[in-house]
Design a protein around this motif. Structure first.
Motif, PDB file in Angstrom:
ATOM      1  N   GLU A 178      50.049  33.987  35.831  1.00  0.00           N
ATOM      2  CA  GLU A 178      48.788  33.241  35.819  1.00  0.00           C
ATOM      3  C   GLU A 178      48.908  31.944  36.619  1.00  0.00           C
ATOM      4  N   ALA A 181      49.110  32.797  40.343  1.00  0.00           N
ATOM      5  CA  ALA A 181      47.817  33.219  40.869  1.00  0.00           C
ATOM      6  C   ALA A 181      46.922  32.016  41.113  1.00  0.00           C
ATOM      7  N   HIS A 184      48.160  30.263  44.197  1.00  0.00           N
ATOM      8  CA  HIS A 184      47.744  31.030  45.375  1.00  0.00           C
ATOM      9  C   HIS A 184      46.280  30.768  45.713  1.00  0.00           C
ATOM     10  N   SER A 185      45.448  30.633  44.688  1.00  0.00           N
ATOM     11  CA  SER A 185      44.020  30.396  44.928  1.00  0.00           C
ATOM     12  C   SER A 185      43.769  29.049  45.595  1.00  0.00           C
TER      13      SER A 185
END
Length: 325
Positions: A178, A181, A184-185
């Protein structure tokens, strides 16, 4: 007499020692503003202060909380440039986990138009720490590879966004899918879960020629593998020890590669660079190129729960207290 709610630390310990009390409303003195707090950020140093393990000890009882956003409701003498009703953010060692706080007017910053209280409370300390560290300490340049440890936390995500804004390629290291991610966003291009294998081996694959810089708000067992992953002349910036452990670094690593290990404190940034950095960061913020990720919001009465989330590394981005909830 007006009373206000406040989270009080009656003795040093874990967050469960905290209690909610009604306290007299504060009266501003010379150069002070009384601010109605709408949102307060929960930071790792708050946990350390409550435990009596911070570098500065505040004798109990005290009200924890170091970062807030709200509006001025009263001004003492000598607060030129401010007026009642101004929306502001501020920082201090303690006092923010309460309906009202007294703050030196000189320590307040106006909230830009269109920015809500939660976002304003989440922005200041984390982003200024990350941006000043990258810009003036690590001196990151476009095209360089930067390893960010703790990339899912408040400072870590601020560092990911700031490094990307400076044109760097970010290798994000975090403890869960989580968190990675989320990193990465916000622009991290390489993602490493340090709980899924040896960090040194994963970093060797990600940056075989070595990274230019490491930003480390975690410490502990992650620091040495990250240091070993720097290329010749690389810069390692230590800004905190959220792991609870201060690393021991073999100095032969520094000698062999000509590395630089650097610490960050706001007061060590040259005044002209500090002004430049703050202006650049404000421009990035108001243009939307950087924006805090708010992972969770708690009411004031659940301050202890919020602090436990931060203490145990479960937070993704920033955790806030909403005093209007």
């Amino acid at each position: 007499m007006t009373t206000v709610r406040a989270v009080v630390c009656p003795e040093y310990g874990t967050p469960d020692v905290l209690r909610i009390e009604q306290r007299p409303g504060p009266t501003p003195g010379e150069g002070q503003a009384r601010v109605r707090v709408h949102a307060a950020a929960v930071n790792f140093p708050d946990v350390l202060l409550i435990a009596g393990k911070y570098q500065i000890r505040v004798p109990p009882p005290f009200v924890p909380g170091s970062e807030f956003a709200g509006e001025i409701i009263e001004l003492g003498p000598g607060c030129d440039g401010w007026k009642v009703g101004d929306r502001v953010t501020g920082t201090g060692l303690y006092g923010a986990f309460a309906d009202q706080i007294l703050s030196p007017a000189a320590n307040l910053t106006a909230i830009p138009a269109g920015v809500d209280d939660r976002t304003a409370a989440a922005f200041g300390v984390a982003y200024r720490t990350a941006y000043h560290s990258l810009r003036s300490v690590a001196r990151v340049r476009p095209g360089e590879k930067v390893i960010v440890l703790g990339a899912g936390g408040g400072v870590g995500l601020a560092a990911v966004q700031s490094a990307v804004a400076l044109g760097a390629e970010v290798v994000a290291v975090a403890s869960s899918a989580e968190k990675l991610a989320t990193a990465h966003s916000y622009g991290a291009t390489q993602l490493i879960n340090h709980r899924e294998g040896g960090l040194r081996e994963q970093l060797r694959t990600a940056v075989p020629d070595g990274a230019a810089a490491v930003l480390d708000p975690v410490g502990g067992d992650l620091s040495e593998p990250a240091l070993r992953s720097l290329g010749r002349g690389g810069r390692f910036v230590t800004i905190g020890y959220a792991s609870g452990s201060v690393p021991r670094i073999p100095l032969n690593l520094v000698l062999v590669k000509g590395l630089r290990i650097l610490g960050f404190q706001f007061q060590d940034v040259a005044p002209d660079e500090f002004t430049r950095n703050d202006k650049e960061l404000t421009d990035l913020f108001t243009s939307g190129r950087v924006s805090p990720h708010i992972g969770a919001v708690f009411p004031l009465e659940e301050a202890a729960v919020a602090l436990e989330e931060v203490a145990h590394g479960r937070a993704v981005g920033k955790i806030l207290l909403d005093l209007n909830a």
